[in-house]
Design a protein around this motif. Structure first.
Motif, PDB file in Angstrom:
ATOM      1  N   ILE A   1      51.572  77.256  41.642  1.00 25.29           N
ATOM      2  CA  ILE A   1      51.978  78.552  42.203  1.00 25.29           C
ATOM      3  C   ILE A   1      53.234  79.068  41.507  1.00 25.29           C
ATOM      4  CG2 ILE A   1      52.872  79.671  44.285  1.00 25.29           C
ATOM      5  CD1 ILE A   1      50.982  77.770  45.881  1.00 25.29           C
TER       6      ILE A   1
ATOM      7  N   GLN B   1      53.050  82.374  38.931  1.00 22.90           N
ATOM      8  CA  GLN B   1      53.446  83.568  39.676  1.00 22.90           C
ATOM      9  C   GLN B   1      53.751  84.761  38.776  1.00 22.90           C
ATOM     10  OE1 GLN B   1      56.976  83.101  42.107  1.00 22.90           O
ATOM     11  NE2 GLN B   1      55.958  84.230  43.735  1.00 22.90           N
TER      12      GLN B   1
ATOM     13  N   GLU C   1      59.816  87.902  49.054  1.00 20.55           N
ATOM     14  CA  GLU C   1      60.000  86.463  49.235  1.00 20.55           C
ATOM     15  C   GLU C   1      61.302  86.175  49.984  1.00 20.55           C
ATOM     16  OE1 GLU C   1      59.817  84.565  45.430  1.00 20.55           O
ATOM     17  OE2 GLU C   1      57.627  84.598  45.392  1.00 20.55           O
TER      18      GLU C   1
ATOM     19  N   CYS D   1      47.199  78.581  46.272  1.00 21.12           N
ATOM     20  CA  CYS D   1      47.823  79.045  47.517  1.00 21.12           C
ATOM     21  C   CYS D   1      47.017  78.564  48.718  1.00 21.12           C
ATOM     22  CB  CYS D   1      47.914  80.571  47.538  1.00 21.12           C
ATOM     23  SG  CYS D   1      49.217  81.249  46.525  1.00 21.12           S
TER      24      CYS D   1
ATOM     25  N   TYR E   1      45.375  80.750  40.854  1.00 23.22           N
ATOM     26  CA  TYR E   1      46.552  80.987  41.701  1.00 23.22           C
ATOM     27  C   TYR E   1      46.147  81.083  43.174  1.00 23.22           C
ATOM     28  CZ  TYR E   1      50.816  83.252  43.388  1.00 23.22           C
ATOM     29  OH  TYR E   1      51.951  83.562  44.084  1.00 23.22           O
TER      30      TYR E   1
END
Length: 155
Positions: free
Chosen positions: A64, A68, A92, A31, A27
């Motif tokens: 991603i 998540q 977010e 990113c 992950y």
């Protein structure tokens, strides 16, 4: 970008269940790659170079999105997942609310040039991936210390 995103999501489902692979590191790397590709997207001046950027960003973005919630579960556990997911969505949403006006301000400050908006966005995304690498490192150190304590207690 859509096909690359789909491929990233499908690939992440195959890879994330492997015991030899740390999902959080995957992950974080995705990113970082998404941020790095966004930073260097300013050099995409032709169709083919922009298509390469879109494919790399879409593929890493697929990873991603798919990883998540799994990574969040790995961090906080199943008991606290709903609260953590709500907090994640709140943060977010705040970024989605604040990000475009800030990118527009950067563009206005540089006389309509979008370059710095992409560079800053890419750097922030890459930093997010790197900063999240702290979690597996801390887990590794804690596991080493607990293993060393068990050895000391046994002997």
């Amino acid at each position: 970008m859509g096909f690359a995103n789909l491929a990233g999501r499908l690939m992440s489902s195959l890879i994330s269940d492997q015991r030899w692979l740390n999902r959080m590191i995957v992950y974080c790397c995705c990113c970082f790659v998404a941020g790095l590709s966004t930073t260097f997207s300013i050099f995409a001046t032709h169709y083919y170079t922009f298509a390469i950027y879109a494919a790399v960003y879409g593929f890493s973005g697929g990873f991603i999105i798919a990883l998540q919630s799994v990574v969040l579960t790995d961090i906080v556990g199943l008991e606290k997942l709903t609260a953590a997911f709500g907090l994640l969505l709140l943060l977010e949403g705040a970024c989605v609310f604040v990000g475009p006006p800030m990118a527009g301000s950067l563009t206005d400050y540089f006389d309509g040039d979008y370059t710095w908006a992409f560079v800053v966005t890419g750097i922030l995304m890459s930093l997010a991936g790197v900063s999240l690498l702290v979690v597996p490192v801390v887990n590794f150190v804690v596991a080493k210390k607990s293993k060393a304590l068990k050895v000391m207690v046994v002997t």
